[in-house]
Scaffold this active site. Structure first.
Site: not given
Length: 281
Positions: A82-83, A178-179, A206, A208
């Site tokens: 991922d990433h 994110h987070g 992304h 989620g």
């Protein structure tokens, strides 16, 4: 059942109207919990680790665990980076046998992102692996969260990017981060639908963790086939372990280990049912 590529996993969805969860893990126990949930629900699953968390989960250690778990699972499993942002880490994942990698070139101008993505696609192709890329910018960052502004994906740029790269999956930014969400996100469902109508590439969501069931279902209806979940799993683990120690200080390491497995299992199972991938094998 088998270690499969992201391309094969997403192709299997077709027009059936469900999404496959991509769950970030940090250790062996989280891998075990995620696979357990997928097997119980007869669901395909993606397990992934982000480059930004390599200081906590070194790739040369966690990678073989993930691959072994996939090879011995009773359901199809994608093992995904991922990433990925550095060529060295992406190459390492491919050498270890990851069946899918993400190159996140969203910090670069469009032309440079396209050029770099095409080069990395060739590397992945040589290893029989799939490639996910990103256009636009999802808020926050994978790893220790930073305050990065969301850049909603342009339909025109998404179309150009896909036409020139032909990636297997495309992460788009529609207002997620994110987070942990401090306020309710303002998701751009119309933009997501416009992108879906412009390209045939499976779309990835992304950020989620923290979205509502209805948010997920709307995204899936508008072309999202891969949904990333990280923070929700990590927070589930912290909550269960914290409660366990809060009730008693007489806790063994193995009770702690079992709690990590159970917390991951519960969170993954919860999201698989929302995404509708249960009983799809």
């Amino acid at each position: 059942m088998a270690l499969i590529t992201l391309e094969n996993a997403l192709e299997s969805i077709g027009t059936k109207g469900y999404g496959i969860g991509a769950f970030n893990i940090a250790n062996m126990e989280m891998v075990m919990g995620a696979i357990q949930a997928a097997e119980e629900l007869n669901s395909p699953i993606i397990i992934q680790v982000a480059e930004g968390r390599m200081k906590y989960s070194p790739l040369h250690l966690i990678g073989p665990v993930m691959i072994a778990a996939a090879q011995n699972a009773k359901v199809p499993v994608v093992v995904h980076l991922d990433h990925g942002s550095s060529l060295s880490v992406i190459s390492q994942a491919l050498e270890l046998g990851f069946s899918s990698v993400m190159f996140d070139g969203s910090q670069y101008p469009l032309a440079q992102n396209i050029e770099m993505t095409k080069k990395i696609k060739e590397l992945a192709k040589k290893k029989g692996a799939s490639l996910e890329a990103e256009i636009g910018k999802v808020g926050g960052s994978e790893g220790d969260y930073e305050n990065i502004e969301v850049l909603i994906t342009s339909v025109k740029e998404a179309k150009q990017f896909y036409e020139e790269t032909q990636v297997d999956a495309l992460a788009v930014a529609i207002g997620t981060i994110h987070g942990t969400y401090k306020v309710a996100p303002n998701l751009q469902f119309n933009r997501l639908n416009e992108i879906k109508e412009s390209i045939t590439c499976p779309l990835v969501l992304h950020g989620g963790s923290g979205l509502t069931d209805d948010d997920f279902k709307q995204c899936i209806a508008k072309g999202v086939k891969k949904i990333n979940i990280a923070t929700a799993s990590f927070e589930s683990v912290v909550k269960k372990v914290g409660a366990m120690f809060g009730n008693s200080r007489d806790i063994t390491y193995f009770q702690h280990s079992n709690a990590v497995v159970e917390a991951t299992y519960e969170n993954v199972k919860h999201h698989i049912k929302i995404f509708g991938s249960d009983n799809r094998i």
